[in-house]
Scaffold this active site. Structure first.
Site, PDB file in Angstrom:
ATOM      1  N   LYS A   1      -7.433 -16.485 -35.256  1.00 15.41           N
ATOM      2  CA  LYS A   1      -7.522 -15.338 -36.502  1.00 15.41           C
ATOM      3  C   LYS A   1      -8.829 -14.488 -36.055  1.00 15.41           C
ATOM      4  CE  LYS A   1      -4.691 -14.515 -39.263  1.00 15.41           C
ATOM      5  NZ  LYS A   1      -4.200 -15.390 -40.235  1.00 15.41           N
TER       6      LYS A   1
ATOM      7  N   CYS B   1     -12.849  -3.624 -74.068  1.00 23.17           N
ATOM      8  CA  CYS B   1     -13.111  -2.681 -75.050  1.00 23.17           C
ATOM      9  C   CYS B   1     -12.041  -2.858 -76.098  1.00 23.17           C
ATOM     10  CB  CYS B   1     -12.666  -1.119 -74.579  1.00 23.17           C
ATOM     11  SG  CYS B   1     -12.699   0.187 -75.596  1.00 23.17           S
TER      12      CYS B   1
ATOM     13  N   ASP C   1       0.592  -7.718 -36.406  1.00 20.66           N
ATOM     14  CA  ASP C   1       0.765  -7.506 -37.826  1.00 20.66           C
ATOM     15  C   ASP C   1       1.879  -6.918 -38.184  1.00 20.66           C
ATOM     16  OD1 ASP C   1      -0.054  -8.107 -40.248  1.00 20.66           O
ATOM     17  OD2 ASP C   1      -1.640  -6.723 -40.385  1.00 20.66           O
TER      18      ASP C   1
ATOM     19  N   TYR D   1       9.095 -12.066 -28.104  1.00 19.69           N
ATOM     20  CA  TYR D   1       8.131 -12.923 -27.445  1.00 19.69           C
ATOM     21  C   TYR D   1       8.678 -14.372 -27.544  1.00 19.69           C
ATOM     22  CZ  TYR D   1       6.540 -13.323 -32.409  1.00 19.69           C
ATOM     23  OH  TYR D   1       6.465 -13.175 -33.883  1.00 19.69           O
TER      24      TYR D   1
ATOM     25  N   CYS E   1     -18.043   1.182 -74.301  1.00 19.21           N
ATOM     26  CA  CYS E   1     -17.081   1.376 -73.206  1.00 19.21           C
ATOM     27  C   CYS E   1     -17.217   2.596 -72.592  1.00 19.21           C
ATOM     28  CB  CYS E   1     -15.553   1.598 -74.036  1.00 19.21           C
ATOM     29  SG  CYS E   1     -14.265   2.229 -72.917  1.00 19.21           S
TER      30      CYS E   1
ATOM     31  N   LYS F   1      -1.459 -11.157 -31.558  1.00 13.62           N
ATOM     32  CA  LYS F   1      -0.773 -11.494 -32.765  1.00 13.62           C
ATOM     33  C   LYS F   1      -0.446 -10.199 -33.569  1.00 13.62           C
ATOM     34  CE  LYS F   1      -0.794 -14.692 -36.635  1.00 13.62           C
ATOM     35  NZ  LYS F   1      -0.738 -13.627 -37.639  1.00 13.62           N
TER      36      LYS F   1
ATOM     37  N   GLU G   1      -1.133 -14.533 -26.161  1.00 14.57           N
ATOM     38  CA  GLU G   1      -0.684 -13.022 -26.576  1.00 14.57           C
ATOM     39  C   GLU G   1      -1.024 -12.400 -27.996  1.00 14.57           C
ATOM     40  OE1 GLU G   1       3.762 -13.781 -27.279  1.00 14.57           O
ATOM     41  OE2 GLU G   1       3.447 -15.578 -25.647  1.00 14.57           O
TER      42      GLU G   1
ATOM     43  N   CYS H   1      -8.529   4.303 -76.941  1.00 16.23           N
ATOM     44  CA  CYS H   1      -9.444   4.558 -75.561  1.00 16.23           C
ATOM     45  C   CYS H   1      -8.287   5.117 -74.739  1.00 16.23           C
ATOM     46  CB  CYS H   1      -9.825   2.883 -74.962  1.00 16.23           C
ATOM     47  SG  CYS H   1     -10.549   3.211 -73.694  1.00 16.23           S
TER      48      CYS H   1
ATOM     49  N   CYS I   1     -14.364   5.599 -73.801  1.00 16.55           N
ATOM     50  CA  CYS I   1     -14.335   6.084 -75.294  1.00 16.55           C
ATOM     51  C   CYS I   1     -15.655   5.669 -76.020  1.00 16.55           C
ATOM     52  CB  CYS I   1     -13.095   5.370 -76.103  1.00 16.55           C
ATOM     53  SG  CYS I   1     -13.386   3.444 -76.233  1.00 16.55           S
TER      54      CYS I   1
END
Length: 711
Positions: A328, A440, A124, A240, A422, A122, A120, A445, A425
């Protein structure tokens, strides 16, 4: 390499259990996974290997001994007629073949008498159990922890393909024609891809955040407090399974699926009966090839022994049936070109590299960026700007970079390096030797400011409903917000006039086609009312909302208890701060640094002037005798019928102190369902552990736990 010692194995097992509990909570309770299914399965497999080598390390609360999942306190609890088990995973065809071979051998299969399997898809979605009594639908519950789920009866009633009454043809397959009988069937609630696209389009037009994927949308829709919301979400089901196969007068899974159809249930049309490993392989290959052509998400194939008698002979492990396995699917991978590694700056200044690449469709949706987490991860994946890279969606949800195609690497490519300043800034970036993080250190900032604003309004901080990331972005763009204190000077008129980013598609009163749509007065009034209400949040929430590095909600609570005003906290020395239970020198240094920055003090002064709580009210005379004074409790895991916050408040009302961390000074640890690393630490330190029944006796009687109370 020497084999790990027993102590090393025990420590690793405890660490793995804590990780598994955390990520299971993210997946089942929050519908917000941080890692892929494959990574979760890898961690689980490692724990299973350790426990197989050292059976003495197996404990009842281990994830290997129970079904994954959580029960939300938002809904009433429902006990399932029979336990809802998880299904073990096969991540490769080789693992699937080994399971088929073991099963064939256990059932004595021969070429003349092969074992038949039902394959069957699977789905989700979100697991659900529906109960019918006398043929009529009476109750529905989520899987929860496998034994107890959440009562979602009213919401499931709104799903169009769930029959209110079983059809006569199906009732004929039950004892006494279903009269006086109760049967519990099981399946998956999901949202079709087409319905998901419509829902997100509607939410986007309404200025609401969109869902990340159909599973999150289905889970969020099923857990609505108002069934009318669920009814508007276009959910569907595939059924199921049954709690007790003996209830149905059939002998195989294939026959059972036919019986479900005769009852009026929605059953996936792609199930097939296979009589050989080759047939199972072919089914899995076809399912993988066709997955993107379906209008619903699948992430694998469930293979079940077809015969109910053979299923019964194989039985169950502590967490899964031996007669079924989930193969899977590997993540769908695509090649694309990495155009840029852009560095994002977070709320506390941490720099995160993000891969920006040519858009590519993976697992049904288009992605163009994925986090690279940190510099160590960039080096490990060995990716460079200009590379042709392989990308996938971890768990079919989270975009991720697998690595480069080295044969296509440009000759002039260079390794990526984190910037010295950064990108937001221009301030210096700090990187301590031996640490992963780059940070930073500028409080001004702009990037940090945006993240801090979002953190301030979050549920565990000031809980300002309606001020999500989109609203904050609009306010910042309009020049109305720079820091958290600015929130408290917003007016209804300012918010109402904000453009939503959308335009009128038809003529409206006073507006032409193409005119910008404003936020509107009604929304603005609600937001300003929420902002006003947030002023009365307790000091602990304010401290948490400020986003001080290393100060989470439990540490903020401890600081507010020890120093019940901002002035007292500001005046405290690092040594005094470090003495607070759960703080320590690292957190103390971070708090002291925060209060030493003039810009921070200016923001605090403006917050206080706006009426935000800067000091908790002096405690009034306790209503109950303080019989637990001097005792420190730590709460871990989930409790039935109450949240940890509610239990902590009840303990505090009796004079107890509630801490977020376990130490030798902890008096008791209260361990609920799925307790993790705190329980393990309590056991290692010899701290007494209470179960929920013992906690309830303490709260009812007001007396300290008796020696017999510890679990």
């Amino acid at each position: 390499m020497d084999k790990p010692s027993l102590d090393e194995a025990r420590d690793r097992a405890q660490a793995l259990r804590a990780k598994l509990d955390y990520h299971a909570y993210r997946y089942y309770a929050l519908d917000d996974p941080e890692i892929s299914d494959a990574e979760f399965d890898r961690l689980l497999g490692e724990l299973q290997d350790i426990e197989a080598r050292h059976p003495e390390l197996v404990v009842p609360e281990s994830y290997t001994q129970r079904v994954g999942g959580y029960v939300s306190p938002q809904f009433a609890s429902v006990a399932h007629a029979q336990r809802m088990y998880s299904i073990d995973d096969a991540m490769t065809i080789e693992e699937l073949d080994r399971w088929l071979a073991r099963t064939d051998e256990a059932l004595g299969a021969t070429p003349e008498r092969p074992v038949a399997y039902t394959c069957e898809l699977k789905i989700d979605g979100l697991g659900v159990a529906a109960t019918y009594r006398d043929g009529r639908f009476v109750r529905a519950a989520t899987r929860g922890d496998g034994s107890v789920g959440e009562d979602v009866t009213l919401n499931v009633r709104t799903i169009g393909d769930v029959p209110a009454r079983l059809a006569d043809a199906g009732l004929a397959g039950l004892p006494h024609g279903g009269a006086g009988e109760a049967v519990e069937v099981r399946g998956e609630v999901y949202m079709a891809k087409s319905a998901f696209a419509r829902l997100n389009e509607e939410r986007d037009l309404a200025g609401k955040p969109v869902f990340a994927n159909p599973r999150n949308a289905a889970a969020g829709s099923l857990r609505q407090k108002d069934p009318r919301v669920t009814a508007s979400r276009d959910l569907a089901t595939f059924i199921y399974a049954v709690a007790d196969p003996a209830m149905v007068q059939v002998s195989t899974q294939a026959q059972f699926l036919d019986w479900l159809r005769s009852c009026g249930f929605s059953v996936n049309p792609h199930a097939e009966r296979c009589e050989s490993a080759a047939a199972v392989h072919e089914y899995c290959a076809q399912a993988l090839a066709n997955r993107n052509g379906l209008d619903y998400d699948i992430d694998g194939v469930v293979v079940k022994v077809d015969s109910f008698a053979q299923q019964q002979a194989l039985g169950f492990t502590s967490r899964a049936p031996r007669w079924a396995i989930a193969f899977k699917f590997p993540p769908e991978e695509k090649e694309t070109v990495l155009r840029e590694i852009r560095v994002q700056v977070g709320r506390t200044g941490f720099l995160t590299p993000v891969a920006e690449f040519d858009p590519v469709t993976v697992a049904g949706s288009t992605i163009a960026r994925a986090t690279l987490h940190n510099m160590d991860e960039v080096r490990r994946r060995n990716v460079r700007v200009g590379d042709t890279i392989v990308v996938h969606k971890a768990g079919d949800v989270i975009p991720a970079v697998v690595g480069p195609v080295l044969s296509k690497r440009p000759a002039d490519s260079v390794p990526f390096e984190m910037p010295a300043t950064c990108p937001s800034c221009g301030s210096p970036v700090v990187h301590e030797e031996g640490e992963v993080a780059y940070r930073c250190i500028s409080i001004d900032c702009p990037a940090q400011s945006l993240e801090r604003l979002e953190h301030w309004q979050s549920r565990k901080a000031m809980d300002i409903d309606g001020m999500g990331p989109e609203m904050i972005g609009r306010l910042v763009d309009a020049g109305l917000l720079r820091d958290v204190a600015d929130i408290y000077s917003l007016t209804v008129g300012q918010v109402a006039a904000l453009p939503t980013g959308r335009t009128y598609r038809t003529r409206a009163k006073g507006h032409d086609v193409g005119d910008p749509i404003p936020t509107g007065r009604r929304t603005a009034e609600k937001l300003v009312a929420q902002i006003e209400a947030s002023k009365s949040r307790p000091l602990s929430r304010v401290l948490f909302g400020l986003g001080i590095v290393h100060v989470g909600s439990s540490v903020a609570d401890a600081l507010a208890t020890a120093f019940p005003s901002v002035e007292l906290l500001r005046a405290a020395t690092e040594e005094e701060l470090a003495q607070v239970d759960g703080v320590g020198p690292v957190v103390a240094s971070s708090v002291a640094e925060f209060f030493s920055i003039p810009e921070n003090l200016e923001v605090l002064a403006r917050l206080g002037a706006a009426g935000v709580t800067m000091a908790d009210e002096p405690p009034t005379a306790p209503e109950r005798p303080q019989t637990l004074a001097g005792l420190t409790f730590v709460l871990t895991g989930s409790l039935q019928g109450m949240t940890r916050d509610e239990a902590g408040a009840a303990l505090k009302a009796l004079g107890a102190k509630v801490s977020g961390s376990v130490s030798k000074r902890t008096s008791y640890v209260v361990a609920g369902e799925a307790a993790g690393s705190k329980l393990a630490k309590a056991e290692s330190l010899g701290v007494p552990v209470l179960d929920q029944a013992a906690l309830e006796r303490v709260l009812e009687t007001g007396e300290p736990p008796a020696p017999a109370d510890p679990a």
